[in-house]
Design an enzyme around this catalytic site. Structure first.
Site, short mmCIF file in Angstrom:
data_model
loop_
_atom_site.label_atom_id
_atom_site.label_comp_id
_atom_site.label_asym_id
_atom_site.label_seq_id
_atom_site.Cartn_x
_atom_site.Cartn_y
_atom_site.Cartn_z
N LYS A 196 8.15 7.94 -18.09
CA LYS A 196 7.30 6.75 -18.16
C LYS A 196 6.27 6.88 -17.03
O LYS A 196 6.57 6.61 -15.87
CB LYS A 196 8.09 5.45 -17.99
CG LYS A 196 7.21 4.24 -18.35
CD LYS A 196 7.56 3.00 -17.59
CE LYS A 196 6.90 2.85 -16.26
NZ LYS A 196 5.42 2.86 -16.24
N GLU A 274 12.12 8.84 -4.54
CA GLU A 274 11.15 9.23 -3.52
C GLU A 274 10.26 8.00 -3.32
O GLU A 274 9.41 7.70 -4.14
CB GLU A 274 10.37 10.45 -4.03
CG GLU A 274 9.79 11.28 -2.92
CD GLU A 274 8.39 10.84 -2.61
OE1 GLU A 274 8.25 9.96 -1.74
OE2 GLU A 274 7.46 11.34 -3.24
N CYS A 308 2.33 8.75 -0.07
CA CYS A 308 3.52 8.27 0.63
C CYS A 308 3.76 9.03 1.93
O CYS A 308 4.38 8.50 2.85
CB CYS A 308 4.74 8.34 -0.27
SG CYS A 308 4.89 9.93 -1.05
N GLU A 407 3.48 -0.02 4.50
CA GLU A 407 2.78 1.19 4.13
C GLU A 407 1.38 0.76 3.67
O GLU A 407 1.26 0.00 2.71
CB GLU A 407 3.54 1.85 2.98
CG GLU A 407 3.12 3.25 2.72
CD GLU A 407 3.95 3.87 1.60
OE1 GLU A 407 4.51 3.14 0.78
OE2 GLU A 407 3.99 5.10 1.55
P1 ADP Z 1 2.78 1.25 -6.99
O1 ADP Z 1 2.80 0.03 -6.16
O2 ADP Z 1 2.33 2.44 -6.28
O3 ADP Z 1 2.17 1.06 -8.35
P2 ADP Z 1 5.32 0.94 -8.15
O4 ADP Z 1 6.64 1.26 -7.57
O5 ADP Z 1 5.00 -0.48 -8.38
O6 ADP Z 1 4.28 1.62 -7.21
O7 ADP Z 1 5.11 1.73 -9.50
C1 ADP Z 1 5.56 3.04 -9.70
C2 ADP Z 1 6.05 3.16 -11.12
O8 ADP Z 1 7.11 2.22 -11.31
C3 ADP Z 1 5.02 2.86 -12.19
O9 ADP Z 1 5.22 3.78 -13.25
C4 ADP Z 1 5.37 1.45 -12.62
O10 ADP Z 1 5.00 1.14 -13.94
C5 ADP Z 1 6.87 1.49 -12.50
N1 ADP Z 1 7.50 0.17 -12.39
C6 ADP Z 1 7.05 -0.93 -11.79
N2 ADP Z 1 7.95 -1.92 -11.88
C7 ADP Z 1 9.00 -1.44 -12.57
C8 ADP Z 1 10.27 -1.96 -12.99
N3 ADP Z 1 10.64 -3.20 -12.71
N4 ADP Z 1 11.10 -1.15 -13.68
C9 ADP Z 1 10.74 0.12 -13.95
N5 ADP Z 1 9.58 0.67 -13.58
C10 ADP Z 1 8.72 -0.09 -12.90
#
Ligand code: ADP
Length: 506
Positions: A196, A274, A308, A407
């Site tokens: 995903k 990570e 990161c 961060e």
């Molecule tokens: P950023 O703030 O850098 O976007 P995130 O951790 O929010 O980092 O997002 C990283 C990935 O996690 C993306 O692919 C996002 O769609 C996914 N993501 C965000 N929220 C969820 C969740 N509750 N469950 C699964 N995947 C998620």
């Protein structure tokens, strides 16, 4: 090429360029080697962060689509696990070759959806592809062990077995490399996967799997489920909790990492996380200051600070503080050219989205309100758009300001003046993050002491870039679990099986 030389019209030339470069652009998800829509037929737009224009729409898949893709990956695992390591190695190598051959096309897509300059995007393809070539080699070295047994008639054998289906959730900042680093490793181990990608950058993932298919990756080994941020929690929980899934490999924020870790715990699943860092960048008096500043430019402004491992807090010894700041300012003024990633000469693109833009400017504003001093930058260049934040230096920051703990993920260098090694170790470790740290010194004893005392998974001495396919990348504390790259990266996707061969005397 011939057409270009004999002088066709400008529009046709642009068309030729466009179609040549964007030939990997896809607008469907990828399951079982088929380009598919969401079952609901829903779509969501992928935006160019430079101007919010729509590049294309892609399927907005939901939990049922994710379940279907997992089933495909589980069915495929039954046959893929028996493909020899040699064959898997050859396939990975072919995928590497195709990525290298299509570097420009991949880079164009990365720049369009992530905003980073084209030269950095091409650099990401080189870096990301290197994981495919590395893991192509690792595939044939996931050896087992034969251990001298305590019994005369028995033999102890340890072998490495692939885990099975791996769920992969990736971020937008390195949309290509974060996929190859995981998929290369798990394929070397004999696993299958469902990816995903980030809602901000799904097109790079789709382009990469198009090349994987051309390289001969069998159908069902790699599947990509695209979805919007709205559907990410529902899709994410299926990816973590479905019984077929044996491991969740995630790169992203610590907040989301904690959610996924909890969901994975329900099924006692392997996790590879990570997460965010809060990297210190420490300069001692013995350091080569010119080198420290050059490395600071890379550690801070690569991908416009959206990494990161990016330097988050600068700790500069008082003896070299003024010199470092003066030189850093000079380098930033010359080296940080803000603009659209596809424009020549640009070295810093827009921030990825409005939330990120709000976060970065909010952290700077909070710090300034609490007494930090803006040496340069600290505002948007609104002539370019609404997400172009100027490269910024802040001094007089204190640990009470939000920016010290968070961060930043943006082009902001916060600089602290330090007096001693003891003081800086305490300050640098005063964070829940534990990913990367950078230390500049020519004192060998100090280099070893710092490497030992800094609570970070990776420590670079006299360098601003440390990631490479050959090394083990990963964090401690709240920065994550597990390692990516190196042989350890492939071993993450295996279980050790112990087989006892007994009755050898019968
Ligand atoms: P950023 O703030 O850098 O976007 P995130 O951790 O929010 O980092 O997002 C990283 C990935 O996690 C993306 O692919 C996002 O769609 C996914 N993501 C965000 N929220 C969820 C969740 N509750 N469950 C699964 N995947 C998620």
């Amino acid at each position: 090429m011939e057409l270009l030389r004999i002088g066709v019209s400008r529009n046709f030339r642009i068309y030729l360029n466009h179609s040549r470069q964007m030939h990997l652009l896809k607008d469907k998800a990828f399951v079982n080697n088929e380009w598919v829509s969401a079952r609901s037929n829903a779509v969501f737009p992928v935006l160019n962060p430079a101007d919010d224009s729509v590049i294309t729409n892609v399927p907005d898949m939901d939990a049922s689509d994710a379940k279907n893709a997992i089933q495909v990956a589980a069915d495929t695992f039954k046959t893929w696990q028996d493909v020899t390591a040699k064959e898997r190695s050859i396939i990975l190598r072919r995928w590497y070759d195709l990525c290298e051959q299509n570097k420009d096309s991949l880079a164009e897509i990365i720049t369009a959806e992530s905003g980073k300059p084209l030269s950095e995007a091409a650099g990401e393809v080189t870096y990301g592809s290197s994981f495919l070539s590395w893991f192509s080699e690792c595939a044939r070295h996931l050896n087992g062990e034969v251990i001298p047994s305590p019994w005369p008639n028995k033999q102890i054998i340890l072998t490495r077995q692939p885990l099975g289906v791996v769920s992969i959730i990736t971020p937008w900042n390195f949309p290509f490399a974060m996929i190859t680093r995981k998929v290369g490793a798990l394929m070397a181990a004999g696993c299958t996967c469902v990816i995903k990608p980030s809602e901000d950058t799904p097109l790079t993932a789709l382009a990469a799997v198009e090349l994987a298919e051309k390289a001969g990756v069998p159908k069902g080994v790699i599947n990509v489920v695209t979805c919007s941020r709205k559907n990410a929690p529902a899709v994410g929980s299926v990816l973590c909790e479905d019984n077929h899934v044996k491991c969740i490999s995630f790169t992203g924020s610590t907040v989301v990492g904690k959610i996924l870790y909890q969901q994975a715990a329900k099924g006692i699943k392997r996790v590879s996380l990570e997460l965010g860092g809060n990297a210190p960048f420490i300069v001692f008096p013995s350091a080569d200051i010119q080198n420290a500043v050059e490395q600071a430019m890379l550690a801070k402004f690569r991908n416009n600070g959206q990494a990161c491992v990016g330097a988050n807090r600068f700790f500069i010894h008082e003896d070299v503080y003024d010199k470092f700041i003066a030189l850093f300012k000079e380098h930033i003024s010359k080296g940080c050219v803000l603009g659209r990633g596809n424009q020549k000469g640009v070295s810093c693109g827009p921030l990825i989205n409005n939330e990120q833009a709000k976060k970065v400017s909010g952290l700077v504003d909070d710090a300034v309100k609490k007494g930090a001093r803006k040496i340069m930058g600290g505002e948007f260049d609104t002539t370019l758009g609404n997400k172009f934040y100027k490269s910024t230096i802040l001094t007089d920051v204190t640990p009470e300001m939000n920016i010290f703990r968070e961060e930043i993920f943006g082009p902001v260098a916060q600089i602290f003046k330090i007096k001693s090694e003891e003081e800086v170790v305490k300050l640098a470790n005063d964070t829940n993050g534990g990913l990367a740290a950078y230390v500049f010194t020519k004192d060998l004893g100090q280099a070893f002491r710092m490497s030992r005392k800094l609570e970070f998974g990776m420590v670079a001495i006299n360098d601003g870039i440390l990631s490479t396919a050959e090394a083990a990348f990963g964090g401690i504390k709240e920065s994550g679990i597990g390692r990516e790259g190196s042989l350890h990266g492939a071993q993450e996707y295996t279980d050790i099986k112990y087989t006892l061969m007994s009755a050898l005397d019968k």
